[in-house]
Scaffold this motif. Structure first.
Motif, PDB file in Angstrom:
ATOM      1  N   PHE A 160      -4.365  13.394   4.531  1.00 57.17           N
ATOM      2  CA  PHE A 160      -4.246  12.260   3.675  1.00 57.17           C
ATOM      3  C   PHE A 160      -4.563  13.185   2.270  1.00 57.17           C
ATOM      4  O   PHE A 160      -5.630  13.724   2.066  1.00 57.17           O
ATOM      5  CB  PHE A 160      -5.080  11.360   4.107  1.00 57.17           C
ATOM      6  N   VAL A 204      -1.292  -2.137  10.213  1.00 57.54           N
ATOM      7  CA  VAL A 204      -2.023  -0.843   9.925  1.00 57.54           C
ATOM      8  C   VAL A 204      -0.617   0.377   9.895  1.00 57.54           C
ATOM      9  O   VAL A 204      -0.855   1.211   9.520  1.00 57.54           O
ATOM     10  CB  VAL A 204      -2.687  -0.609  11.117  1.00 57.54           C
ATOM     11  N   THR A 205       0.722   0.127  10.361  1.00 59.47           N
ATOM     12  CA  THR A 205       1.721   0.951  10.477  1.00 59.47           C
ATOM     13  C   THR A 205       2.076   1.351   8.966  1.00 59.47           C
ATOM     14  O   THR A 205       2.419   0.566   8.161  1.00 59.47           O
ATOM     15  CB  THR A 205       2.697   0.261  11.110  1.00 59.47           C
ATOM     16  N   GLN A 206       1.958   2.709   8.919  1.00 58.24           N
ATOM     17  CA  GLN A 206       2.673   3.339   7.534  1.00 58.24           C
ATOM     18  C   GLN A 206       3.983   3.916   7.957  1.00 58.24           C
ATOM     19  O   GLN A 206       4.210   4.456   8.949  1.00 58.24           O
ATOM     20  CB  GLN A 206       1.591   4.353   7.089  1.00 58.24           C
ATOM     21  N   TYR A 207       4.807   3.700   7.151  1.00 58.52           N
ATOM     22  CA  TYR A 207       6.290   4.196   7.320  1.00 58.52           C
ATOM     23  C   TYR A 207       6.480   5.416   6.232  1.00 58.52           C
ATOM     24  O   TYR A 207       6.282   5.247   5.142  1.00 58.52           O
ATOM     25  CB  TYR A 207       7.390   3.155   6.966  1.00 58.52           C
ATOM     26  N   PHE A 208       6.962   6.589   6.902  1.00 57.66           N
ATOM     27  CA  PHE A 208       6.819   7.895   6.153  1.00 57.66           C
ATOM     28  C   PHE A 208       8.371   8.234   5.393  1.00 57.66           C
ATOM     29  O   PHE A 208       9.223   7.827   6.366  1.00 57.66           O
ATOM     30  CB  PHE A 208       6.801   8.854   7.009  1.00 57.66           C
ATOM     31  N   TYR A 221       0.877  -1.175   0.172  1.00 59.97           N
ATOM     32  CA  TYR A 221      -0.082  -0.048  -0.179  1.00 59.97           C
ATOM     33  C   TYR A 221       0.814   1.422  -0.159  1.00 59.97           C
ATOM     34  O   TYR A 221       1.808   1.185   0.623  1.00 59.97           O
ATOM     35  CB  TYR A 221      -0.713   0.056   1.244  1.00 59.97           C
ATOM     36  N   ARG A 262       2.886   0.808   3.363  1.00 64.85           N
ATOM     37  CA  ARG A 262       2.736  -0.257   4.512  1.00 64.85           C
ATOM     38  C   ARG A 262       2.560  -1.572   3.818  1.00 64.85           C
ATOM     39  O   ARG A 262       2.278  -1.661   2.591  1.00 64.85           O
ATOM     40  CB  ARG A 262       1.549  -0.003   5.547  1.00 64.85           C
ATOM     41  N   TYR A 290       0.766   5.887  -0.182  1.00 64.66           N
ATOM     42  CA  TYR A 290       0.160   6.873   0.185  1.00 64.66           C
ATOM     43  C   TYR A 290       0.974   8.074  -0.024  1.00 64.66           C
ATOM     44  O   TYR A 290       2.125   8.180  -0.004  1.00 64.66           O
ATOM     45  CB  TYR A 290      -0.138   6.792   1.630  1.00 64.66           C
ATOM     46  N   SER A 349      -4.457   6.850  -1.558  1.00 65.43           N
ATOM     47  CA  SER A 349      -3.987   5.739  -1.336  1.00 65.43           C
ATOM     48  C   SER A 349      -3.840   4.745  -2.526  1.00 65.43           C
ATOM     49  O   SER A 349      -4.859   5.007  -3.451  1.00 65.43           O
ATOM     50  CB  SER A 349      -4.420   4.925  -0.018  1.00 65.43           C
TER      51      SER A 349
END
Lengths: 113, 117
Positions: free
Chosen positions: A45, A100-104, A31, A95, A33, A48
């Motif tokens: 946001f 659920v964790t998104q890494y930026f 995923y 992710r 974003y 996605s």
């Protein structure tokens, strides 16, 4: 440790010009974003992307915006005709399929003059 | 849109003491909550998360507490260190079937934590 990378770190453009912001998500993530943060405001946001298509987008993500995954590693955000109010930090995130964790990424500062 | 609120824009604590950062939410559909730390000119860095089926999650010096009935969560940092000085964001996620579990994050406005030596 794998990380999300973004280029360029800072982009200056004239109003009405097209810009492309680039991101390389963490490999094996599914995923992707884009978020943005206007100075002094919340992180918001934008869109996605999953399975080569947009899965969700916000009201901000109008026809001036588009995203693409042109190959197996890059994820891009295009703004066709930039406006002054597009000036912001743009963050890419990714992710894994579960969780659920998104890494930026570190962000691209876009300045529209 | 105030679905996630962090009412304290700033917090100062002494090194070694406890830092408590608070977050409130209004959307009952949120089922995951995350805390991110952000330094200037960097992207948000994931710290810790909690599912709505739990009321506490701990990872080293960081503990997150969730009170679902009050729609409130808090992040505790013990002991606080000067390197913890950063902006802390609370974020929430809801499973939306229509978007194929895209799970966008909704962020609070952040709290600037300053840990004084």
């Amino acid at each position: 440790e794998p990380e999300v990378t973004q280029t360029p770190s800072h982009q200056v453009t004239q109003m009405g010009q097209e810009v492309i912001l680039r991101c390389v998500p963490i490999s094996n993530h599914l995923y992707f974003y884009w978020y943005r943060q206007i100075l002094g405001q919340k992180v918001e946001f934008l869109v996605s992307f999953y399975n080569n298509e947009i899965s969700e987008k916000s009201e901000i993500f109008d026809d001036q915006f588009s995203v693409e995954r042109p190959d197996g590693s890059n994820f891009t955000l295009k703004i066709r005709s930039t406006k002054l109010e597009d000036s912001a930090m743009y963050f890419c995130a990714s992710r894994w399929g579960t969780g659920v964790t998104q890494y930026f990424g570190p962000g691209t500062r876009l300045t529209v003059l | 849109d105030q679905q996630v609120k962090q009412n304290s824009p700033s917090l100062s604590v002494q090194e070694g003491r406890i830092s408590i950062l608070n977050c409130d939410y209004t959307n009952s559909m949120f089922d995951y909550f995350l805390w991110y730390k952000k330094y200037p000119a960097e992207g948000p860095t994931f710290l810790i998360s909690i599912s709505s089926i739990k009321d506490k999650n701990e990872d080293g010096r960081f503990t997150v507490f969730l009170n679902k009935s009050a729609k409130h969560l808090s992040l505790h940092i013990v002991p606080s260190q000067p390197g913890d000085s950063a902006v802390y964001f609370c974020a929430a996620s809801a499973l939306q079937i229509s978007s194929g579990s895209a799970r966008q994050l909704t962020f609070g406005s952040g709290t600037q934590l300053t840990v004084l030596p």
